[in-house]
Design a protein around this motif. Structure first.
Motif, short mmCIF file in Angstrom:
data_model
loop_
_atom_site.label_atom_id
_atom_site.label_comp_id
_atom_site.label_asym_id
_atom_site.label_seq_id
_atom_site.Cartn_x
_atom_site.Cartn_y
_atom_site.Cartn_z
N ASN A 49 -66.25 145.35 -16.95
CA ASN A 49 -66.95 145.76 -18.39
C ASN A 49 -65.85 146.00 -19.19
OD1 ASN A 49 -70.08 146.42 -18.40
ND2 ASN A 49 -69.27 147.25 -16.43
N LEU A 50 -64.58 146.34 -19.04
CA LEU A 50 -63.86 146.35 -19.96
C LEU A 50 -63.13 145.07 -20.49
CD1 LEU A 50 -61.76 149.62 -18.66
CD2 LEU A 50 -63.36 149.52 -20.62
N ALA A 51 -62.81 144.15 -19.38
CA ALA A 51 -62.40 142.75 -19.74
C ALA A 51 -63.44 142.10 -20.59
CB ALA A 51 -62.26 142.07 -18.66
N THR A 52 -64.58 142.26 -20.49
CA THR A 52 -65.97 141.48 -21.12
C THR A 52 -65.92 142.18 -22.41
OG1 THR A 52 -67.18 141.27 -19.19
CG2 THR A 52 -68.03 141.05 -21.05
N ALA A 53 -65.71 143.43 -22.88
CA ALA A 53 -65.55 144.02 -24.13
C ALA A 53 -64.69 143.22 -24.97
CB ALA A 53 -65.42 145.31 -24.08
N ALA A 54 -63.33 143.11 -24.29
CA ALA A 54 -62.02 142.32 -25.14
C ALA A 54 -62.57 140.75 -25.36
CB ALA A 54 -60.98 142.43 -24.26
N LEU A 55 -63.15 140.19 -24.40
CA LEU A 55 -63.71 138.96 -24.67
C LEU A 55 -64.80 138.94 -25.95
CD1 LEU A 55 -64.33 137.50 -20.94
CD2 LEU A 55 -62.76 136.72 -22.69
N VAL A 56 -65.61 139.68 -25.84
CA VAL A 56 -66.44 139.50 -26.95
C VAL A 56 -65.98 139.83 -28.30
CG1 VAL A 56 -68.46 140.83 -27.80
CG2 VAL A 56 -68.55 140.38 -25.55
N VAL A 57 -64.83 140.67 -28.24
CA VAL A 57 -64.15 140.88 -29.57
C VAL A 57 -63.31 139.67 -30.05
CG1 VAL A 57 -62.09 142.24 -30.60
CG2 VAL A 57 -63.84 143.61 -29.24
N VAL A 58 -62.96 138.93 -29.21
CA VAL A 58 -62.32 137.61 -29.42
C VAL A 58 -63.58 136.48 -29.71
CG1 VAL A 58 -60.91 135.52 -28.59
CG2 VAL A 58 -60.63 137.88 -28.03
N PHE A 59 -64.50 136.65 -29.28
CA PHE A 59 -65.69 135.67 -29.67
C PHE A 59 -66.06 135.90 -31.25
CE2 PHE A 59 -70.11 134.71 -30.22
CZ PHE A 59 -70.41 133.52 -29.66
N ALA A 60 -66.03 137.40 -31.47
CA ALA A 60 -66.74 137.70 -32.90
C ALA A 60 -65.74 136.99 -33.91
CB ALA A 60 -66.47 139.36 -33.17
N LEU A 117 -79.15 142.15 -39.14
CA LEU A 117 -77.62 141.83 -39.46
C LEU A 117 -77.39 140.55 -39.62
CD1 LEU A 117 -76.29 144.11 -36.51
CD2 LEU A 117 -76.31 144.72 -38.91
N VAL A 118 -77.95 139.58 -39.02
CA VAL A 118 -77.77 137.97 -39.38
C VAL A 118 -78.28 137.76 -40.54
CG1 VAL A 118 -78.64 135.62 -38.85
CG2 VAL A 118 -77.96 137.30 -36.75
N ALA A 119 -79.72 138.28 -40.87
CA ALA A 119 -80.17 138.08 -42.15
C ALA A 119 -79.35 138.60 -43.39
CB ALA A 119 -81.48 138.55 -42.39
N LEU A 120 -78.64 139.49 -43.16
CA LEU A 120 -77.65 140.18 -44.23
C LEU A 120 -76.31 139.74 -44.20
CD1 LEU A 120 -78.79 144.09 -43.97
CD2 LEU A 120 -79.60 142.34 -45.59
N GLY A 121 -76.13 138.85 -43.24
CA GLY A 121 -74.80 138.29 -43.11
C GLY A 121 -73.55 138.99 -42.41
N HIS A 122 -74.05 139.72 -41.31
CA HIS A 122 -73.25 140.48 -40.71
C HIS A 122 -73.26 140.34 -39.18
CE1 HIS A 122 -72.51 142.99 -44.32
NE2 HIS A 122 -73.84 143.69 -44.14
N THR A 123 -73.16 139.17 -38.92
CA THR A 123 -73.34 138.77 -37.43
C THR A 123 -72.12 139.07 -36.64
OG1 THR A 123 -74.36 136.53 -38.19
CG2 THR A 123 -73.68 136.69 -35.99
N ARG A 124 -71.05 139.03 -37.40
CA ARG A 124 -69.70 139.56 -36.53
C ARG A 124 -70.01 141.27 -36.09
NH1 ARG A 124 -64.38 138.68 -39.59
NH2 ARG A 124 -64.83 136.38 -38.69
N GLY A 125 -70.56 141.86 -36.93
CA GLY A 125 -70.97 143.23 -36.89
C GLY A 125 -71.90 143.42 -35.32
N ALA A 126 -72.65 142.56 -35.18
CA ALA A 126 -73.63 142.72 -33.93
C ALA A 126 -72.47 142.51 -32.85
CB ALA A 126 -74.57 141.68 -33.96
N TYR A 127 -71.76 141.42 -32.98
CA TYR A 127 -71.00 141.18 -31.66
C TYR A 127 -70.01 142.32 -31.49
CZ TYR A 127 -72.28 136.29 -32.68
OH TYR A 127 -73.05 135.25 -32.83
N LEU A 128 -69.41 142.95 -32.58
CA LEU A 128 -68.37 144.29 -32.23
C LEU A 128 -69.39 145.50 -31.61
CD1 LEU A 128 -66.21 144.08 -35.45
CD2 LEU A 128 -65.64 143.05 -33.07
N ILE A 129 -70.52 145.56 -31.95
CA ILE A 129 -71.41 146.63 -31.61
C ILE A 129 -71.73 146.34 -29.94
CG2 ILE A 129 -73.53 147.67 -31.28
CD1 ILE A 129 -73.62 147.14 -34.46
N ASP A 130 -71.64 145.05 -29.63
CA ASP A 130 -71.72 144.54 -28.21
C ASP A 130 -70.80 144.81 -27.34
OD1 ASP A 130 -73.18 143.41 -26.02
OD2 ASP A 130 -71.98 141.38 -26.45
#
Length: 397
Positions: A86-97, A160-173
């Motif tokens: 879980n911790l490693a995947t959190a780091a991967l998602v941050v990179v993806f963002a 979030l996507v409609a408002l242009g905050h897609t990256r924010g959704a990834y960081l929440i994930d």
């Protein structure tokens, strides 16, 4: 003579509760990521074909992760690798963002898909470690909590996507993976394993899967689910945009009601199983899933489309609960993780194929034809299963 009082309902134990809370938060993050990913990709490219082919990378990752996760949970202490995963995947998602180039997005989507699915399969295999008694109830509690998490995510992701905050959704994930790591640490006993080590090599997974009717049936059922989900993944966002003219928010609403139906499935699966066998419960769910998807093109109004998506969500969740509970009850303990991975791989393979085909095929014959075709397959598979003899027999032939 006075009638005796009904027995008190046994409360959910603390380990199941902790695993369920972690699962709910994880599902919230997973769905937030997926809906934002699909909606953001379609908004930026405007191409169903591009959405389909980029989602193939994510789905290939799911397939690899299903097999890897099942193998890891059978071989390693469950809590240690799930927490670290879980911790490693959190780091991967941050990179993806922060990825921008389409090839990098596709490559990272594959890795994130693999990691997320490995964690899901591992978590599902660990349910008997938290509740050694009623597997149907434990699976229903955890699946229902996952769907509660799923309920809140789609509309937020679409907004979030409609408002242009897609990256924010990834960081929440990414943050939800950290929370899930903490919940898993609390839920699972230290050093716990899914099986006792002395039986670890008693049966080969391939031989057992090939010879056991219940495993073959579960694999084929998961394949049909994969066709329906793969088609939905690519085309529901297009349906929301072109048929309903509601854009990312409408797609988020449809996904939300899919989760509403799934939650109802968690609450009603026990009632269904008390009145029907695993076979007939599966037949009913297949028929509902096929009809709900096949009828979608005939509904041009969002207010009615949400009911079909809710019915599809109900059927899909009940199927997952029944298949997992049946596996936990009938399969050898030391093969649980790998059998979940093997049977779930049927879904992932078909998601890969039909996610890729749906966009291209829709360009040739239209969205209506593709959705109708997938729906007909769901109903036909229900009829085929109804004619099968003892499809959930766990005695190897």
């Amino acid at each position: 003579m006075t009638a005796s009082a009904p027995p008190a309902r046994k409360p959910v134990n603390s380990r199941v509760a902790a695993l369920a809370v972690g699962a709910g938060v994880a599902e919230f993050g997973d769905v937030l990521f997926f809906v934002a990913f699909v909606a953001g990709l379609y908004v930026s490219t405007g191409s169903a074909r591009t959405v389909g082919f980029v989602l193939v990378a994510f789905s290939v990752g799911n397939l690899v992760g299903a097999i890897a996760g099942g193998t890891l949970v059978d071989w390693l202490p469950a809590r240690a690798w799930l927490v670290l995963g879980n911790l490693a995947t959190a780091a991967l998602v941050v990179v993806f963002a922060y990825a921008t180039a389409l090839p990098a997005v596709a490559a990272l989507a594959l890795v994130v898909g693999a990691s997320g699915r490995a964690l899901l399969v591992g978590q599902q295999a660990c349910i008997p470690l938290t509740e050694p008694g009623s597997f149907l109830r434990a699976n229903a509690v955890i699946m229902s909590t996952r769907r509660l998490g799923q309920l809140a995510a789609p509309f937020l992701a679409g907004t979030l996507v409609a408002l242009g905050h897609t990256r924010g959704a990834y960081l929440i994930d990414a943050a939800t993976f950290v929370f899930s790591a903490a919940a898993t640490f609390v839920a699972l006993p230290a050093g716990s394993r899914v099986h006792r080590e002395e039986t670890a090599t008693a049966t080969g997974i391939v031989a057992y899967a090939r010879r056991t009717p219940a495993v073959r049936t579960s694999f084929l059922v998961q394949c049909v689910i994969g066709v329906i989900l793969g088609t939905s993944n690519t085309l529901v966002v297009v349906y929301a945009t072109e048929f309903l003219h509601s854009g990312p928010r409408g797609y988020g609403i449809l996904s939300t009601f899919t989760a509403v139906g799934a939650i109802l499935g968690g609450f009603t699966v026990g009632l269904l199983r008390r009145r029907a066998s695993a076979k007939w419960s599966t037949v009913a769910c297949h028929a509902v899933a096929g009809l709900a998807l096949g009828l979608l093109p005939a509904v041009p109004w969002l207010a009615l489309a949400v009911f079909l998506r809710a019915a599809g969500g109900w059927a899909w969740n009940v199927l997952n609960i029944i298949l997992l509970a049946t596996l936990h009850e009938g399969a050898p303990r030391h093969l649980h993780g790998r059998l979940i991975g093997v049977t779930r791989s049927g879904q992932d393979i078909c998601i890969i194929v039909f996610t890729a085909l749906a966009g291209t095929t829709a360009g040739l014959i239209g969205i209506t034809g593709v959705l109708l075709g997938a729906g007909v397959l769901g109903v036909a598979s229900a009829l085929a299963l109804a004619l099968a003899r003892r499809p959930f027999d766990w005695q190897p032939g």
